[in-house]
Design an enzyme around this catalytic site. Structure first.
Site, mmCIF file in Angstrom:
data_model
loop_
_atom_site.group_PDB
_atom_site.id
_atom_site.type_symbol
_atom_site.label_atom_id
_atom_site.label_comp_id
_atom_site.label_asym_id
_atom_site.label_seq_id
_atom_site.Cartn_x
_atom_site.Cartn_y
_atom_site.Cartn_z
ATOM 1 N N GLN A 40 -0.056 -14.268 -29.903
ATOM 2 C CA GLN A 40 0.556 -14.783 -28.827
ATOM 3 C C GLN A 40 1.226 -13.504 -27.731
ATOM 4 O O GLN A 40 1.502 -13.578 -26.723
ATOM 5 C CB GLN A 40 2.045 -14.903 -29.486
ATOM 6 C CG GLN A 40 1.878 -16.414 -30.135
ATOM 7 C CD GLN A 40 3.459 -16.850 -30.659
ATOM 8 O OE1 GLN A 40 4.301 -16.114 -31.504
ATOM 9 N NE2 GLN A 40 4.131 -17.692 -29.781
ATOM 10 N N HIS A 46 4.150 -22.842 -38.874
ATOM 11 C CA HIS A 46 4.076 -22.519 -37.422
ATOM 12 C C HIS A 46 3.471 -21.218 -36.838
ATOM 13 O O HIS A 46 2.521 -21.349 -36.186
ATOM 14 C CB HIS A 46 5.139 -22.600 -36.499
ATOM 15 C CG HIS A 46 5.476 -22.408 -35.241
ATOM 16 N ND1 HIS A 46 5.602 -23.544 -34.418
ATOM 17 C CD2 HIS A 46 5.001 -21.656 -34.234
ATOM 18 C CE1 HIS A 46 5.710 -23.235 -33.124
ATOM 19 N NE2 HIS A 46 4.986 -21.861 -33.123
ATOM 20 N N GLU A 47 3.854 -20.329 -37.694
ATOM 21 C CA GLU A 47 3.064 -18.994 -37.186
ATOM 22 C C GLU A 47 1.710 -18.735 -37.816
ATOM 23 O O GLU A 47 0.692 -18.060 -37.162
ATOM 24 C CB GLU A 47 4.064 -17.564 -37.742
ATOM 25 C CG GLU A 47 5.556 -17.555 -37.175
ATOM 26 C CD GLU A 47 5.485 -17.777 -35.706
ATOM 27 O OE1 GLU A 47 4.634 -17.444 -34.937
ATOM 28 O OE2 GLU A 47 6.499 -18.072 -35.108
ATOM 29 N N CYS A 88 7.737 -23.187 -28.873
ATOM 30 C CA CYS A 88 7.196 -22.177 -29.111
ATOM 31 C C CYS A 88 7.105 -21.369 -27.706
ATOM 32 O O CYS A 88 7.138 -21.699 -26.736
ATOM 33 C CB CYS A 88 5.582 -22.661 -29.039
ATOM 34 S SG CYS A 88 4.310 -21.354 -29.542
ATOM 35 N N LEU A 89 7.119 -20.031 -28.018
ATOM 36 C CA LEU A 89 7.197 -19.008 -27.084
ATOM 37 C C LEU A 89 5.964 -18.970 -26.244
ATOM 38 O O LEU A 89 5.781 -18.806 -25.076
ATOM 39 C CB LEU A 89 7.378 -17.562 -27.519
ATOM 40 C CG LEU A 89 8.532 -17.171 -28.241
ATOM 41 C CD1 LEU A 89 8.455 -15.874 -28.956
ATOM 42 C CD2 LEU A 89 9.791 -17.485 -27.402
HETATM 43 NI NI NI Z 1 4.685 -20.584 -31.724
#
Ligand code: NI
Length: 173
Positions: free
Chosen positions: A51, A140-141, A98-99
């Protein structure tokens, strides 16, 4: 330590399988410190290295202290390299943002209990049992480290919706 910029949603690094960490030296420690700073600055509860554009299997997670205190060990900072889910149980739908996909949230089925193995920042083996929301965040990660995004698991287009950025803050992973 520094806050690093998040990559854009269209960046191919988010769709690439990240490399395993093999060196646990100073550059990894600096990456981890920056990931923690970035996660906190962005108001996220988890962040994976891709990310911020780094294709390495590193994740950081920290839930707010008041969220599911008993089961989720909230407030604990988890830093994990090369994570692998070795056991999973149960399934439940829950809301995720989500970022890397700001402005949206979706309802995603996830296992409710996990055992995750991996390595700590020193390269030592660790085993973490996670339940409920913490288990969701780990899934998720870990997806991010394999080129996955939560939207891949959404079963119906009606289960993704637009939100004001402020609304998704608490669930941003
Ligand atoms: Ni995410």
């Amino acid at each position: 330590m520094a806050v690093r910029p998040l990559v854009q949603a269209s960046d191919p690094v988010l769709r690439r399988r990240a490399q395993r960490v093999t060196s646990f030296g100073a550059s990894l420690q600096s990456l981890i410190a920056d990931m923690i700073d970035t996660m906190r600055a962005e108001g996220g509860v988890g962040l994976a290295a891709p990310q911020i554009g780094i294709s390495q299997q590193v994740l950081v997670i920290q839930l707010p202290e008041d969220e599911g205190e008993e089961e989720a060990k909230s407030g604990t900072l988890y830093v994990l390299c090369n994570p692998k889910i070795v056991r999973r149980r149960g399934q439940e739908e829950g809301v995720e943002g989500c970022l890397s996909l700001p402005g949206f949230a979706g309802e995603v089925p996830r296992a409710t209990m996990l055992i995750v193995k991996g390595q700590n920042p020193q390269g030592e083996p660790v085993r973490i049992k996670a339940q409920d929301f913490l288990a969701r965040v780990f899934q998720h990660e870990i997806d991010h480290l394999h080129g996955g995004l939560y939207i891949d698991h959404v079963e119906d287009p009606d289960k993704i919706w637009a939100v004001e950025p402020a609304e998704v803050d608490e669930e941003a992973l």
